[in-house]
Design a protein around this motif. Sequence first.
Motif, mmCIF file in Angstrom:
data_model
loop_
_atom_site.group_PDB
_atom_site.id
_atom_site.type_symbol
_atom_site.label_atom_id
_atom_site.label_comp_id
_atom_site.label_asym_id
_atom_site.label_seq_id
_atom_site.Cartn_x
_atom_site.Cartn_y
_atom_site.Cartn_z
ATOM 1 N N THR A 286 44.764 40.748 41.216
ATOM 2 C CA THR A 286 43.798 40.041 40.374
ATOM 3 C C THR A 286 42.500 39.787 41.127
ATOM 4 O O THR A 286 41.411 40.048 40.605
ATOM 5 C CB THR A 286 44.407 38.713 39.875
ATOM 6 N N GLY A 287 42.607 39.292 42.343
ATOM 7 C CA GLY A 287 41.403 39.024 43.138
ATOM 8 C C GLY A 287 40.607 40.276 43.423
ATOM 9 O O GLY A 287 39.373 40.268 43.355
ATOM 10 N N ILE B 228 39.992 36.994 48.321
ATOM 11 C CA ILE B 228 41.246 37.667 48.034
ATOM 12 C C ILE B 228 42.184 37.461 49.213
ATOM 13 O O ILE B 228 41.812 37.756 50.338
ATOM 14 C CB ILE B 228 41.032 39.175 47.851
ATOM 15 N N PRO B 229 43.393 36.978 48.948
ATOM 16 C CA PRO B 229 44.327 36.907 50.071
ATOM 17 C C PRO B 229 44.520 38.311 50.657
ATOM 18 O O PRO B 229 44.637 39.277 49.929
ATOM 19 C CB PRO B 229 45.629 36.414 49.426
ATOM 20 N N SER C 205 40.934 37.700 33.009
ATOM 21 C CA SER C 205 42.402 37.706 33.083
ATOM 22 C C SER C 205 43.010 38.530 31.965
ATOM 23 O O SER C 205 43.983 39.248 32.180
ATOM 24 C CB SER C 205 42.947 36.279 33.037
ATOM 25 N N ARG D 232 38.845 41.450 40.174
ATOM 26 C CA ARG D 232 37.737 40.550 39.825
ATOM 27 C C ARG D 232 36.558 40.771 40.762
ATOM 28 O O ARG D 232 35.412 40.845 40.314
ATOM 29 C CB ARG D 232 38.198 39.101 39.874
ATOM 30 N N ASN E 47 54.306 37.016 43.417
ATOM 31 C CA ASN E 47 53.068 36.323 43.049
ATOM 32 C C ASN E 47 51.946 36.680 44.006
ATOM 33 O O ASN E 47 50.793 36.818 43.580
ATOM 34 C CB ASN E 47 53.288 34.808 43.030
ATOM 35 N N ASN E 48 52.255 36.834 45.299
ATOM 36 C CA ASN E 48 51.220 37.225 46.267
ATOM 37 C C ASN E 48 50.610 38.574 45.892
ATOM 38 O O ASN E 48 49.389 38.761 45.976
ATOM 39 C CB ASN E 48 51.788 37.301 47.684
ATOM 40 N N GLU E 49 51.448 39.513 45.483
ATOM 41 C CA GLU E 49 50.947 40.835 45.087
ATOM 42 C C GLU E 49 50.063 40.721 43.849
ATOM 43 O O GLU E 49 48.996 41.353 43.787
ATOM 44 C CB GLU E 49 52.116 41.784 44.825
ATOM 45 N N ARG E 50 50.475 39.914 42.880
ATOM 46 C CA ARG E 50 49.670 39.721 41.664
ATOM 47 C C ARG E 50 48.326 39.085 42.004
ATOM 48 O O ARG E 50 47.300 39.440 41.433
ATOM 49 C CB ARG E 50 50.416 38.887 40.635
ATOM 50 N N GLU E 51 48.339 38.128 42.934
ATOM 51 C CA GLU E 51 47.094 37.467 43.336
ATOM 52 C C GLU E 51 46.144 38.444 44.009
ATOM 53 O O GLU E 51 44.938 38.414 43.766
ATOM 54 C CB GLU E 51 47.390 36.298 44.275
ATOM 55 N N VAL E 52 46.674 39.301 44.866
ATOM 56 C CA VAL E 52 45.836 40.304 45.525
ATOM 57 C C VAL E 52 45.231 41.239 44.480
ATOM 58 O O VAL E 52 44.030 41.514 44.494
ATOM 59 C CB VAL E 52 46.624 41.093 46.593
#
Length: 177
Positions: free
Chosen positions: A72-73, A2-3, A85, A76, A65-70
Amino acid sequence: MIPWLSNSTISRLRDQLRLRGQRPSLVLPENVTPDIAETLRLLDEYGPLCDAMYMMMSADGAVTNNEREVLTGALRNLSGDTLRSIHIEAMLEAAAKKTAEDGREKRMQDIIATLSEDTTRGEVAFVLAAAIAFADNAIADQENEVLNQFAEGLGIDEDRANELLDSVEEDLRAMGG
């Protein structure tokens, strides 16, 4: 990975959730399939965490997008890759819709009320919200307000909140953020 959160932090959060014990069983109608029952269980378990992260994502009016990636990661990893997803997108849509319908203040109160039933989940939600706030390398005033609301509403005292935030910042430094 996760970023903005190290594997060790997300593993620790996942372990904290597992150690706290199982949530109460859901009472479902007779005609519910096992797949639907499992989806409902996942939504019950991870929906409030997603709601808390959504409140942070949307605090400054711009979901990156960075917030969405965090988000989602995190979901998961916390679910051991059980959440797909489609589940995460459905939870995000539900969070956005409920926030639009109820307004941010009422929604925050509802999320805090749900999370305050379980100290561990409350602290995990606080850390995840902080990770979302750090995702774009700057914490906006509105995001800081949301963190303060969560800490106060969840009964996380200042020392504990600082300890939790320090762990997120350590992850950032370790990852070169």
